[in-house]
Design an enzyme around this catalytic site. Structure first.
Site, PDB file in Angstrom:
ATOM      1  N   CYS A 160       2.712   4.633 -13.492  1.00 54.03           N
ATOM      2  CA  CYS A 160       3.239   4.880 -12.144  1.00 54.03           C
ATOM      3  C   CYS A 160       2.343   5.884 -11.435  1.00 54.03           C
ATOM      4  O   CYS A 160       1.958   6.906 -12.014  1.00 54.03           O
ATOM      5  CB  CYS A 160       4.667   5.417 -12.238  1.00 54.03           C
ATOM      6  SG  CYS A 160       5.429   5.768 -10.641  1.00 54.03           S
ATOM      7  N   HIS A 176       9.900  -2.367 -10.641  1.00 52.82           N
ATOM      8  CA  HIS A 176       9.397  -0.991 -10.579  1.00 52.82           C
ATOM      9  C   HIS A 176       9.486  -0.451  -9.145  1.00 52.82           C
ATOM     10  O   HIS A 176       9.989   0.661  -8.916  1.00 52.82           O
ATOM     11  CB  HIS A 176       7.955  -0.979 -11.079  1.00 52.82           C
ATOM     12  CG  HIS A 176       7.320   0.371 -11.131  1.00 52.82           C
ATOM     13  ND1 HIS A 176       6.966   0.993 -12.313  1.00 52.82           N
ATOM     14  CD2 HIS A 176       6.927   1.216 -10.136  1.00 52.82           C
ATOM     15  CE1 HIS A 176       6.409   2.173 -12.040  1.00 52.82           C
ATOM     16  NE2 HIS A 176       6.371   2.322 -10.727  1.00 52.82           N
ATOM     17  N   GLU A 177       8.992  -1.241  -8.191  1.00 51.01           N
ATOM     18  CA  GLU A 177       8.994  -0.773  -6.803  1.00 51.01           C
ATOM     19  C   GLU A 177      10.409  -0.687  -6.230  1.00 51.01           C
ATOM     20  O   GLU A 177      10.737   0.237  -5.474  1.00 51.01           O
ATOM     21  CB  GLU A 177       8.109  -1.669  -5.933  1.00 51.01           C
ATOM     22  CG  GLU A 177       6.654  -1.746  -6.362  1.00 51.01           C
ATOM     23  CD  GLU A 177       6.009  -0.397  -6.626  1.00 51.01           C
ATOM     24  OE1 GLU A 177       6.369   0.594  -5.976  1.00 51.01           O
ATOM     25  OE2 GLU A 177       5.137  -0.342  -7.515  1.00 51.01           O
ATOM     26  N   HIS A 180      12.003   2.461  -7.153  1.00 50.56           N
ATOM     27  CA  HIS A 180      11.582   3.588  -6.309  1.00 50.56           C
ATOM     28  C   HIS A 180      12.469   3.723  -5.073  1.00 50.56           C
ATOM     29  O   HIS A 180      12.763   4.839  -4.631  1.00 50.56           O
ATOM     30  CB  HIS A 180      10.128   3.401  -5.855  1.00 50.56           C
ATOM     31  CG  HIS A 180       9.117   3.924  -6.822  1.00 50.56           C
ATOM     32  ND1 HIS A 180       9.058   5.239  -7.224  1.00 50.56           N
ATOM     33  CD2 HIS A 180       8.093   3.297  -7.455  1.00 50.56           C
ATOM     34  CE1 HIS A 180       8.054   5.411  -8.069  1.00 50.56           C
ATOM     35  NE2 HIS A 180       7.449   4.242  -8.229  1.00 50.56           N
TER      36      HIS A 180
END
Length: 199
Positions: free
Chosen positions: A93, A135-136, A139
């Site tokens: 990351c 993953h995004e 966020h």
């Protein structure tokens, strides 16, 4: 932004204004991901708490290898319960620079959102592209991948974060200016094999 910045640990806000500022944000993010040799980037990682992310990753799903999505929702297939493969399921990351840890993710992700003009985007992602989408999306919900690690890997991540002096505001690295903490070869980024890809 590096872990410890509040914007990385809070839920991002829905985009309501599809204006020139939003276009500028996406353009800046695309420039940043190029400079960082990254596979994905969410707006909170550049200090903007809006529900926007981009990707720069080849895939086998018929999706453009470079794109953006506004106000996305991401739903996934079941996440396997076995331990992640320490060699082939390592994740990195840009907000935990230079580190990587194995993490199990769902093999498929269904993604819905809009483009900069408010047009609907919908696609299915598989493999490492699905990992990038998850993953995004995390966020945007104030979650870093290190927050999802199993107990053993979480302990290692916490140790690395402490050793780097992170975990509090004021730490960052500037892609294209500071040395790449992942040691990426710019020509190697964006393929769909993705092991240890920084997002």
């Amino acid at each position: 932004m590096i872990t410890g910045e509040p914007v990385l640990h809070h839920t991002a806000t829905l985009v309501t204004e599809f204006d020139e500022d939003l276009r500028t944000l996406v353009t800046d993010m695309l420039e940043t991901i190029d400079a960082a040799n990254g596979a994905g980037l969410a707006a909170p990682q550049v200090g903007v708490g809006l529900r926007v992310f981009i990707w720069n990753m080849a895939n086998d799903d018929g999706v453009a290898p470079r794109g953006h999505i506004i106000n996305p929702s991401v739903t996934t297939s079941r996440i396997p319960q076995e331990r992640p493969d320490p060699e082939h399921e390592r994740e990195g990351c840009l907000s935990v620079p230079g580190e990587s840890f194995p993490l199990k993710r769902a093999a498929q992700a269904h993604v819905i959102g809009t483009d900069l003009d408010g047009n609907r985007i919908e696609f299915d992602a598989t493999g490492w592209f699905a990992r990038c989408m998850q993953h995004e999306y995390d966020h945007l919900n104030g979650t870093l991948y290190v927050d999802r690690l199993d107990e053993r890997q979480s302990k290692k991540a916490r140790k690395a974060i402490r050793a780097n002096g992170w975990g509090k505001p004021g730490h960052r690295w500037l892609p294209g200016v500071d040395e790449d903490p992942f040691g990426h070869d710019a020509d190697a980024v964006g393929d769909d094999e993705g092991e240890d890809e920084a997002m």
